[in-house]
Design a protein around this motif. Structure first.
Motif, PDB file in Angstrom:
ATOM      1  N   GLN A 466       0.810  -1.229   0.000  1.00 27.11           N
ATOM      2  CA  GLN A 466       0.000   0.000   0.000  1.00 27.11           C
ATOM      3  C   GLN A 466       0.840   1.275   0.000  1.00 27.11           C
ATOM      4  N   SER A 467       1.901   1.306   0.808  1.00 25.36           N
ATOM      5  CA  SER A 467       2.705   2.525   0.910  1.00 25.36           C
ATOM      6  C   SER A 467       3.268   2.949  -0.437  1.00 25.36           C
ATOM      7  N   LEU A 468       3.808   1.996  -1.170  1.00 22.89           N
ATOM      8  CA  LEU A 468       4.373   2.285  -2.482  1.00 22.89           C
ATOM      9  C   LEU A 468       3.294   2.662  -3.495  1.00 22.89           C
ATOM     10  N   LEU A 469       2.221   1.881  -3.524  1.00 22.92           N
ATOM     11  CA  LEU A 469       1.196   2.080  -4.545  1.00 22.92           C
ATOM     12  C   LEU A 469       0.430   3.383  -4.361  1.00 22.92           C
ATOM     13  N   ILE A 470       0.220   3.814  -3.122  1.00 26.88           N
ATOM     14  CA  ILE A 470      -0.464   5.094  -2.889  1.00 26.88           C
ATOM     15  C   ILE A 470       0.371   6.252  -3.430  1.00 26.88           C
ATOM     16  N   LYS A 471       1.682   6.180  -3.224  1.00 24.65           N
ATOM     17  CA  LYS A 471       2.554   7.236  -3.736  1.00 24.65           C
ATOM     18  C   LYS A 471       2.558   7.260  -5.253  1.00 24.65           C
ATOM     19  N   ILE A 472       2.631   6.088  -5.866  1.00 26.77           N
ATOM     20  CA  ILE A 472       2.602   6.022  -7.333  1.00 26.77           C
ATOM     21  C   ILE A 472       1.262   6.520  -7.859  1.00 26.77           C
ATOM     22  N   PHE A 473       0.172   6.128  -7.184  1.00 34.45           N
ATOM     23  CA  PHE A 473      -1.157   6.558  -7.607  1.00 34.45           C
ATOM     24  C   PHE A 473      -1.308   8.079  -7.500  1.00 34.45           C
TER      25      PHE A 473
END
Length: 515
Positions: A466-473
């Motif tokens: 989640q931490s990575l994907l939220i930033k990418i999103f």
């Protein structure tokens, strides 16, 4: 180094004379932009300027005397077109591309939200004469005019926050923010000045080396250098220590005409001179004496280039705008070396998570395609009598072949088709770590972006990713939302992910309350 520079005996700028031997007239060879093709063309009546948004390079503002055209450089579609009854004299787009400003010949300024297509505020009767220059940072903006005034505004207030009324008796032609509290300005009095917005004081007042009017500024944050464009001269100053006088570093004379525009990108200084000339002059920021010129074969009125030098625009004196795009899918190695590290800070893996989720791409795939030589020989000894024979290596996967060719966008598209979260996440981290995620994201078409959003949608609630994907999103939303067609698959997925995150927040809030 700059430390050695400060140890030198300082010669006051007013006493430093320019010799004909020192004055570089930029007689270097004429070159051209390689691998660039016309991406878009637009037309405007009575042209004034063109500018990219620095943090959202898909946003371009084209300014004319009666029109402000805000368009998307991905699709080429005009997002907003404002028409004015008063003659516009200055246009400006904020770094994030979410606000644009226009000043007219009556001293009035308007602020617009181009995506929402609304007038945010009007600052009437702020000046008595032409608005010559506008610059902005966060919720503040500055403007200067022919009456010699520089004023600082807040978006919420129609009256100036600070007014500098005695800077000069002559016209002020340009101004620029260095940071939230510091502005530089210059004009017809042949001097450039540093102003402190906290105290309202004039900190420094510097005469140009050739004692000519100041037409343009550029500020290089990493080296704390100011580049001052005056008639036929660009001068570099070091302002690292603001408790001392600005230090004169170097200068260059691109041509015999007045400097009209200075743009800094990828450790290079691009400049154009008086309207009608056909050349763009390029110099190294680290050494202004190293340079060359580019023949555009058109009479240039204005010019801008985005930071990674993948896209540039040329506006001619007849109102024809051409946006050129790098046709190569991969930047050459020289360009990669020149990319400003700070430009990619927001994509550093340390900003996404405290530690990498799946080590890195090389770690994840090590030993995947070939076994150690000794183990192969040992296996063969057990099954055959030929002790020296070595098994053939397995073929590389398609995405690895693409990575070896530096075709990152194609490699990511191929990996997304595997639907293997471990490989996808490790590749995303690899692209972020080597600084290629930014360019890969911006090159995606709608179908490729949809595949990435489908993966994000399927894993966004996973605690592991989640931490990575939220930033990418969040980066995807910053760059694409508002420019996608409402009916597009990517736009629908973005809205779906937003709703999913909202529900997740509500659930977690209830759980916390229950505990």
């Amino acid at each position: 180094s700059w430390l050695q520079y400060y140890q030198k005996d300082y010669v006051p700028l007013e006493n430093k004379k320019l010799s004909s031997q020192d004055n570089n007239k930029s007689k270097a060879e004429i070159r051209r932009f390689k691998n660039f093709k016309i991406h878009q063309e637009h037309k405007i009546n009575s042209p004034i300027s063109v500018a990219f948004s620095k943090k959202n390079i898909h946003s371009i503002l084209l300014t004319g005397e009666r029109d402000l055209i805000f368009f998307n450089s991905l699709s080429g579609n005009i997002v907003t077109n404002y028409s004015h009854t008063q003659d516009t004299t200055a246009g400006h787009i904020r770094e994030d591309g979410k606000l644009i400003f226009a000043g007219n010949n009556k001293g009035q300024i308007q602020a617009f939200e181009p995506v929402k297509k609304i007038v945010l505020n009007q600052f009437k009767n702020s000046f008595n004469l032409n608005i010559n220059s506008i610059d902005s940072i966060n919720s503040n903006f500055t403007a200067c005019s022919n009456d010699g005034f520089l004023k600082v505004f807040e978006l919420e207030r129609k009256e100036p926050k600070i007014s500098f009324s005695k800077i000069t008796k002559d016209y002020l032609l340009c101004n620029k923010f260095i940071d939230q509290n510091t502005v530089i300005t210059g004009g017809m009095d042949k001097k450039w000045k540093i102003l402190d917005l906290r105290t309202g004081n004039l900190e420094f007042d510097v005469l140009t080396p050739n004692k000519q009017a100041v037409n343009e500024f550029a500020y290089h944050k990493n080296s704390s250098s100011i580049f001052v464009g005056s008639d036929s001269l660009i001068s570099q100053y070091d302002i690292r220590a603001l408790d001392k006088d600005p230090r004169f570093v170097s200068y260059v004379s691109p041509s015999s005409s007045s400097v009209r525009r200075i743009v800094l990108a990828s450790n290079k200084l691009f400049s154009i001179t008086s309207a009608g000339e056909k050349y763009i002059y390029v110099n190294s920021i680290n050494n202004l004496q190293e340079g060359y010129s580019i023949n555009t074969k058109t009479e240039i009125l204005d010019f801008d280039i985005e930071d990674s030098i993948n896209k540039y625009s040329v506006l001619d004196v007849y109102g024809n705008l051409k946006v050129f795009q790098n046709s190569m899918s991969q930047k050459n190695s020289e360009s990669n070396k020149d990319v400003d590290i700070n430009e990619l800070d927001s994509y550093n893996p340390e900003n996404f998570a405290e530690k990498a989720i799946s080590k890195n791409y090389s770690y994840f795939n090590r030993g995947q395609y070939s076994k150690d030589l000794d183990s192969k020989v040992e296996e063969l000894n057990e099954t055959t009598n030929i002790k020296s024979q070595v098994a053939k290596k397995k073929k590389l996967k398609t995405h690895d072949k693409l990575l070896r060719k530096f075709q990152y966008k194609e490699a990511l598209a191929e990996v997304l088709l595997t639907k293997n979260p471990s490989i996808i996440i490790s590749l995303l981290e690899f692209l972020i770590e080597n600084g290629s995620f930014y360019s890969t994201l911006l090159k995606m078409d709608d179908s490729q972006l949809s595949n990435l959003l489908i993966f994000i949608n399927s894993r966004i609630l996973s605690e592991k990713y989640q931490s990575l994907l939220i930033k990418i999103f969040s980066e995807i939303v910053n760059y694409y939302f508002g420019f996608l067609e409402a009916s597009s698959q990517s736009n629908k997925l973005i809205n779906e992910i937003v709703e999913k995150l909202k529900k997740d927040i509500e659930v977690k809030a209830k759980d916390d309350y229950t505990e």
